[in-house]
Design an enzyme around this catalytic site. Structure first.
Site, PDB file in Angstrom:
ATOM      1  N   CYS A 273      -4.860  26.530  90.060  1.00  0.00           N
ATOM      2  CA  CYS A 273      -5.420  26.946  88.768  1.00  0.00           C
ATOM      3  C   CYS A 273      -6.676  27.807  88.888  1.00  0.00           C
ATOM      4  O   CYS A 273      -6.648  28.992  88.546  1.00  0.00           O
ATOM      5  CB  CYS A 273      -5.726  25.715  87.926  1.00  0.00           C
ATOM      6  SG  CYS A 273      -4.256  24.774  87.496  1.00  0.00           S
TER       7      CYS A 273
HETATM    8  N1  LIG Z   1      -1.260  21.629  89.180  1.00  0.00           N
HETATM    9  C1  LIG Z   1      -2.203  21.575  88.264  1.00  0.00           C
HETATM   10  O1  LIG Z   1      -3.193  20.864  88.432  1.00  0.00           O
HETATM   11  C2  LIG Z   1      -2.080  22.335  86.960  1.00  0.00           C
HETATM   12  C3  LIG Z   1      -2.953  22.031  85.919  1.00  0.00           C
HETATM   13  C4  LIG Z   1      -2.849  22.716  84.714  1.00  0.00           C
HETATM   14  C5  LIG Z   1      -1.897  23.716  84.581  1.00  0.00           C
HETATM   15  N2  LIG Z   1      -1.062  24.028  85.612  1.00  0.00           N
HETATM   16  C6  LIG Z   1      -0.073  25.080  85.378  1.00  0.00           C
HETATM   17  O2  LIG Z   1       1.188  24.469  85.171  1.00  0.00           O
HETATM   18  C7  LIG Z   1       2.227  25.281  85.701  1.00  0.00           C
HETATM   19  C8  LIG Z   1       3.046  24.489  86.726  1.00  0.00           C
HETATM   20  O3  LIG Z   1       2.189  24.126  87.795  1.00  0.00           O
HETATM   21  P1  LIG Z   1       2.545  22.973  88.820  1.00  0.00           P
HETATM   22  O4  LIG Z   1       1.298  22.672  89.557  1.00  0.00           O
HETATM   23  O5  LIG Z   1       3.275  21.853  88.150  1.00  0.00           O
HETATM   24  O6  LIG Z   1       3.577  23.748  89.768  1.00  0.00           O
HETATM   25  P2  LIG Z   1       4.502  23.098  90.894  1.00  0.00           P
HETATM   26  O7  LIG Z   1       4.754  24.173  91.886  1.00  0.00           O
HETATM   27  O8  LIG Z   1       3.961  21.780  91.333  1.00  0.00           O
HETATM   28  O9  LIG Z   1       5.854  22.770  90.109  1.00  0.00           O
HETATM   29  C9  LIG Z   1       6.673  23.737  89.556  1.00  0.00           C
HETATM   30  C10 LIG Z   1       8.114  23.259  89.715  1.00  0.00           C
HETATM   31  O10 LIG Z   1       8.959  24.193  89.051  1.00  0.00           O
HETATM   32  C11 LIG Z   1      10.146  24.345  89.802  1.00  0.00           C
HETATM   33  N3  LIG Z   1      10.761  25.589  89.382  1.00  0.00           N
HETATM   34  C12 LIG Z   1      10.463  26.865  89.726  1.00  0.00           C
HETATM   35  N4  LIG Z   1      11.252  27.733  89.066  1.00  0.00           N
HETATM   36  C13 LIG Z   1      12.053  26.990  88.279  1.00  0.00           C
HETATM   37  C14 LIG Z   1      13.074  27.308  87.338  1.00  0.00           C
HETATM   38  N5  LIG Z   1      13.408  28.564  87.062  1.00  0.00           N
HETATM   39  N6  LIG Z   1      13.703  26.285  86.732  1.00  0.00           N
HETATM   40  C15 LIG Z   1      13.381  25.006  86.988  1.00  0.00           C
HETATM   41  N7  LIG Z   1      12.413  24.638  87.856  1.00  0.00           N
HETATM   42  C16 LIG Z   1      11.760  25.622  88.474  1.00  0.00           C
HETATM   43  C17 LIG Z   1       9.672  24.298  91.238  1.00  0.00           C
HETATM   44  O11 LIG Z   1      10.713  23.953  92.112  1.00  0.00           O
HETATM   45  C18 LIG Z   1       8.597  23.200  91.149  1.00  0.00           C
HETATM   46  O12 LIG Z   1       9.120  21.921  91.397  1.00  0.00           O
HETATM   47  C19 LIG Z   1       1.531  26.519  86.297  1.00  0.00           C
HETATM   48  O13 LIG Z   1       1.515  27.514  85.332  1.00  0.00           O
HETATM   49  C20 LIG Z   1       0.119  26.024  86.539  1.00  0.00           C
HETATM   50  O14 LIG Z   1      -0.815  27.070  86.511  1.00  0.00           O
HETATM   51  C21 LIG Z   1      -1.127  23.347  86.796  1.00  0.00           C
END
Ligand SMILES: NC(=O)c1ccc[n+]([C@@H]2O[C@H](COP(=O)([O-])OP(=O)(O)OC[C@H]3O[C@@H](n4cnc5c(N)ncnc54)[C@H](O)[C@@H]3O)[C@@H](O)[C@H]2O)c1
Length: 445
Positions: A273
């Site tokens: 992030c």
């Molecule tokens: N990790 C954090 O602390 C956090 C906090 C706030 C916001 N975010 C935001 O949330 C969003 C997700 O982040 P995250 O940390 O959960 O990512 P992550 O990489 O942990 O998880 C994303 C998941 O999506 C899956 N994926 C990718 N393409 C896909 C598709 N087309 N269909 C289905 N699944 C698919 C991946 O395999 C993965 O398991 C991002 O935009 C991030 O910026 C993350």
């Protein structure tokens, strides 16, 4: 009306909620909906993750396997890789990654792929919500035209909203249910229904007037952190040059009960992030001819911290008449923050890369991270993955320098101080008492 239809399903807990992308954000959300009595289906492209969930297992630290197991057994929760099951969902929430391209431009290809899968199965009576962090306008300008191509009509057939995720992995105090949720729809009906859905699992929902406001609020939150951490990092380097204890300065300033909020320096920023999100905002600003200077400056200051840490190691070794080349350096922690296993964008990777480039023999210990990989390594041996070593007495005493990069709670810092000769502490992990009793030479940020 689609609004009344979906609200009735939510009220009766008969709405079927789909979550696309089961990572740090999506999996806790899916579990929260299933725990609140909804049928919850997770959509994943990673078959291994889907299989783990269906086997009642967890790969996210904050989500206990026993909770998933119970929900799977009750047939409230499942994970699928067949996106045709999207047709069964009344609400679909997109939680896919939003990385940056090498050029530091937003990479919304995961959002587009998820939206395309939804578009192909979109039908009357569905609410679609984007949670992935992205630039202002994504929901209105990218998703809405895609869904409109189906011929289905917004408000008459489907609803569309943005609601940013604020999950803080590893934070036991704040979890999905007690973190207030901002919701902004592309229409008032979309806002109302999305807010109603989240109110089933979150104590406090804050509705805003548009998806753009919700998208921008998220970027303000993370840019605020990036800029203030940048300020703390600059202060740390300034204090180092003036031989002043920056940590004591921050502690003193933080006694002011108003108008000050402490931020702390460190080896650099990491995670999915804080290092990335401000670029989404500055990219969008540039499209409109606006140059966001705070974002650029914070990035510059923060990205130089690994280099500064390496300089501290080099100076410390130099004072002991040792050179970096051939020295054995042990990093304590490689995760980007304490008590989690996430190494995405971790400054530890850059520090390791730089130490190796100078000829040091680098090892690390991290109870949460078994192995790290280096995609862009350009140094000799740099492409080789590194494995965590055991924290034996020999490992500590045999190292020329120990660098505390992540201040994991379980580390016995008294023992570290007893066995090491030189320690670079980038997190103020060694408190006053530990430092006083230590025979090691301690260099702090
Ligand atoms: N990790 C954090 O602390 C956090 C906090 C706030 C916001 N975010 C935001 O949330 C969003 C997700 O982040 P995250 O940390 O959960 O990512 P992550 O990489 O942990 O998880 C994303 C998941 O999506 C899956 N994926 C990718 N393409 C896909 C598709 N087309 N269909 C289905 N699944 C698919 C991946 O395999 C993965 O398991 C991002 O935009 C991030 O910026 C993350």
């Amino acid at each position: 009306m689609v609004k009344e239809q979906i609200i009735a399903l939510i009220k009766g807990k008969t709405a079927h909620v789909g979550v696309v992308g089961l990572g740090y954000v999506g999996l806790p959300l899916l579990v929260e909906f299933a725990s609140s009595g909804f049928m919850a289906t997770g959509f994943e492209v990673d078959e291994g993750k889907a299989a783990q969930i269906n086997a009642g297992d967890s790969y996210i630290g904050d989500v206990p396997a026993v909770v998933i197991k119970g929900l799977v057994e009750k047939q409230r929760l499942r994970a699928v890789t067949d996106f045709d099951h999207l047709r069964e969902c009344d609400a679909v929430i997109i939680c896919v990654p939003t990385p940056l391209r090498k050029t530091k431009e937003p990479d919304v290809s995961y959002i587009l792929a998820a939206a395309e899968a939804i578009k192909q199965r979109l039908h009357t009576g569905q609410l679609i919500i984007l949670e992935s962090t992205t630039y202002p306008g994504t929901t209105d300008e990218v998703l809405l035209p895609m869904f409109a191509e189906t011929g289905l009509k917004l408000d008459e057939d489907f609803l569309l909203a943005f609601s940013p995720e604020r999950v803080d992995p590893g934070n036991p105090e704040f979890q999905t249910h007690n973190i207030p949720k901002v919701v902004g729809g592309v229409t008032p009906d979309s806002t109302e229904v999305a807010a109603y859905l989240y109110s089933q699992i979150v104590n406090d929902v804050h509705a805003v007037s548009s998806a753009r406001v919700a998208e921008t609020a998220k970027l303000l939150e993370n840019t605020f952190r990036a800029v203030n951490i940048g300020m703390a990092n600059e202060m740390a380097r300034l204090c180092y040059a003036l031989n002043i204890d920056t940590w004591e300065v921050i502690r003193a300033a933080a006694t002011k009960p108003f108008g000050f909020m402490p931020f702390y320096p460190g080896p650099g920023i990491g995670g999915h992030c804080i290092p990335l999100d401000p670029h989404y905002l500055s990219w969008k600003a540039r499209q409109h001819g606006f140059d966001s200077r705070f974002i650029g400056l914070a990035e510059e200051v923060n990205s130089r911290m690994p280099e500064h840490v390496v300089q501290l190691v080099s100076d410390g070794l130099n004072d002991e008449s040792k050179s970096m080349k051939g020295s054995r350096i042990l990093l304590l922690g490689v995760a980007y923050k304490k008590d989690i296993d996430d190494v995405r964008e971790s400054p530890a990777l850059s520090i390791i890369d730089r130490l190796r480039a100078k000829g040091a023999e680098v090892r690390y210990h991290d109870p949460f991270v078994k192995e790290v990989h280096f995609d862009d390594a350009h140094t000799e041996g740099g492409g080789e993955p590194l494995s965590s070593v055991s924290l034996t007495d020999e490992e500590l005493s045999g190292s020329d320098c120990v660098v505390i990069v992540t201040d994991h709670s379980a580390t016995d810092y008294q023992r570290v101080c007893r066995l090491c000769s030189l320690i670079v502490d980038t997190r103020n992990a060694l408190n006053g008492d530990v430092r006083r009793d230590s025979t090691a030479r301690i260099v702090r940020l």
